[in-house]
Scaffold this active site. Structure first.
Site, PDB file in Angstrom:
ATOM      1  N   TYR A 297     -28.215   0.670 -24.838  1.00 26.82           N
ATOM      2  CA  TYR A 297     -26.642   0.840 -24.651  1.00 26.82           C
ATOM      3  C   TYR A 297     -26.319   1.571 -23.432  1.00 26.82           C
ATOM      4  O   TYR A 297     -26.977   2.582 -23.288  1.00 26.82           O
ATOM      5  CB  TYR A 297     -26.176   1.531 -26.031  1.00 26.82           C
ATOM      6  CG  TYR A 297     -24.805   1.458 -26.195  1.00 26.82           C
ATOM      7  CD1 TYR A 297     -24.243   0.539 -27.236  1.00 26.82           C
ATOM      8  CD2 TYR A 297     -23.832   2.210 -25.647  1.00 26.82           C
ATOM      9  CE1 TYR A 297     -22.828   0.391 -27.341  1.00 26.82           C
ATOM     10  CE2 TYR A 297     -22.460   2.225 -25.831  1.00 26.82           C
ATOM     11  CZ  TYR A 297     -21.977   1.190 -26.790  1.00 26.82           C
ATOM     12  OH  TYR A 297     -20.539   1.514 -27.177  1.00 26.82           O
ATOM     13  N   TYR A 341     -18.269  -4.748 -22.071  1.00 28.36           N
ATOM     14  CA  TYR A 341     -18.220  -3.708 -23.235  1.00 28.36           C
ATOM     15  C   TYR A 341     -17.627  -4.190 -24.349  1.00 28.36           C
ATOM     16  O   TYR A 341     -16.546  -4.221 -24.549  1.00 28.36           O
ATOM     17  CB  TYR A 341     -17.369  -2.523 -22.400  1.00 28.36           C
ATOM     18  CG  TYR A 341     -17.230  -1.187 -23.576  1.00 28.36           C
ATOM     19  CD1 TYR A 341     -18.409  -0.694 -23.740  1.00 28.36           C
ATOM     20  CD2 TYR A 341     -16.113  -0.642 -24.084  1.00 28.36           C
ATOM     21  CE1 TYR A 341     -18.626   0.335 -24.438  1.00 28.36           C
ATOM     22  CE2 TYR A 341     -15.963   0.174 -25.052  1.00 28.36           C
ATOM     23  CZ  TYR A 341     -17.249   0.922 -25.222  1.00 28.36           C
ATOM     24  OH  TYR A 341     -17.212   1.757 -26.245  1.00 28.36           O
TER      25      TYR A 341
END
Length: 388
Positions: A297, A341
């Site tokens: 991430y 994202y």
């Protein structure tokens, strides 16, 4: 998975379908429509129909309720529906929830989804505008009055401490940004397709909150992503090779807050990800040396470095060199800095493609992938592997 002992979830469920909308800055349609498009695409990829689905999982932050998505997609009765809290920290946990439901017989086919207009609608990067009274809001109240209003400002505190402790400069974060954009440049689905950057580009980008530059910060994206989870036996009869959930875990550390855990003894690591790492390694019996590709991430570059250290790929302060050396293929889709994202859900999809052998940046003979969810918050992680 217990923090004290291994569980028995591994090997009982698999991701069999992945689907997404295009990734854009202005989708021109509702978040519900994005969710429905992603869900239908994932079911088509899995060779299943809405009638097969009896479970749905999403984020507490998602604006499209499970029953509404079911109606929009033509899904009938549901025996399982669940939501996971803490923003991007929920990503891998949605698959864990789905796998738990499948493994225990609560549901047969569960779809995990996330959809938002994070650029054309509510932009997380614009910072905290208003909060209803809550215990979570009280924790933020110790930081907001002093100007720490955005996610970048919260991460900058830990990033500054990391650099100070290990005698590093902000330029080391550039290795993560360059790597992500290099992979995005060859990924037609990525927003930054065909647009690699250099370390010089990173160093020349404007400051957002020192020591973070513009190219240290992820995108703001409109789009949707969905994943289909079912039992391993059923998965073997479907069109694509199963991406087996080898291990799944959630984690929150001592003194945990949402992005503002500044009162811990040490700000140079991510204890919540350490909790996840210990569970994944123990539950799977694997070690960092067994991993073929990592999908970490990357809402902000410093936390990619800290994750590598928490998982034991390298020692404290050594992650910049680890990334620069290319010691492990990372974020082969371009990550959230380069592709999109989507709160980490697109990263899980990339791990599935690596296991299938269909990634645009395929790692040869990849059979084990590590995926992580949001950092700085209570989080989650997955180990995904080839069947058998």
């Amino acid at each position: 998975m217990s923090v004290r002992r291994a569980d028995t979830l591994g090997g009982r469920a698999a991701i069999v379908g992945i689907g997404a909308t295009e990734f854009s800055k202005d989708s021109g349609r509702s978040e519900l429509k994005l969710a429905a498009e992603a869900v239908r695409a994932a079911l088509d990829d899995a060779g299943l129909t809405p009638v097969d689905v009896d479970g749905l999982v999403t984020f507490t932050m998602d604006t499209s309720p499970e029953i509404t998505v079911a109606q929009a997609c033509g899904i009938g009765e549901l025996s399982f529906f669940s939501r996971v809290h803490y923003g991007g920290g929920a990503a891998c946990a949605t698959v864990q929830q789905a796998a738990l439901a499948v493994a225990t017989g609560v549901a047969d086919v569960v779809v995990c989804y996330r959809a938002f207009n994070e650029r054309s609608g509510r932009r997380f990067g614009s910072g905290v505008q208003h909060r209803e009274p809550s215990a979570e809001g009280t924790a933020l109240g110790w930081a907001l009055p002093f100007g720490l209003l955005t996610p970048a400002s919260w991460v900058a505190m830990a990033a500054r401490r990391y650099l100070h402790t290990y005698g590093l400069s902000p330029d080391v974060f550039g290795h993560v940004a360059v790597m992500d954009r290099r992979h995005a440049a060859t990924n037609p689905a990525a927003y930054f397709y065909g647009k690699p950057i250099t370390l010089a580009d990173h160093a020349a980008s404007r400051w957002i909150v020192e020591p973070l530059r513009l190219l240290d910060c992820c995108q703001e994206t409109d789009g949707g992503q969905a994943l289909v989870v079912t039992g391993v036996e059923r998965a073997r009869d479907l069109p694509h090779p199963p991406a087996v959930v080898t291990a799944a875990a959630q984690g929150a550390g001592r003194g945990q807050e949402q992005m503002t855990s500044f009162y811990r003894d040490d700000l140079t690591g991510l204890p919540e990800m350490g909790v996840v790492a210990r569970q994944l390694w123990r539950g799977s019996g694997l070690t960092p040396a067994d991993i073929d590709v990592g999908i970490l991430y990357d809402h902000f570059t410093p936390f990619v470095l800290m994750q590598l250290e928490e998982f034991g790929f390298c020692g404290p302060g050594e992650a910049p060199g680890f990334v620069a050396d290319g010691s492990l293929p990372l974020n082969t889709h371009g990550g959230q800095l380069g592709e999109a994202y989507l709160h980490g859900m697109n990263g899980i999809a990339e791990a599935v493609r690596q296991i299938r052998g269909t990634s645009v940046n395929q790692v040869p003979q990849a059979s084990r992938a590590l995926v992580t969810a949001g950092t700085g918050v209570p989080t989650s992680g997955l180990l995904i592997g080839a069947d058998g």
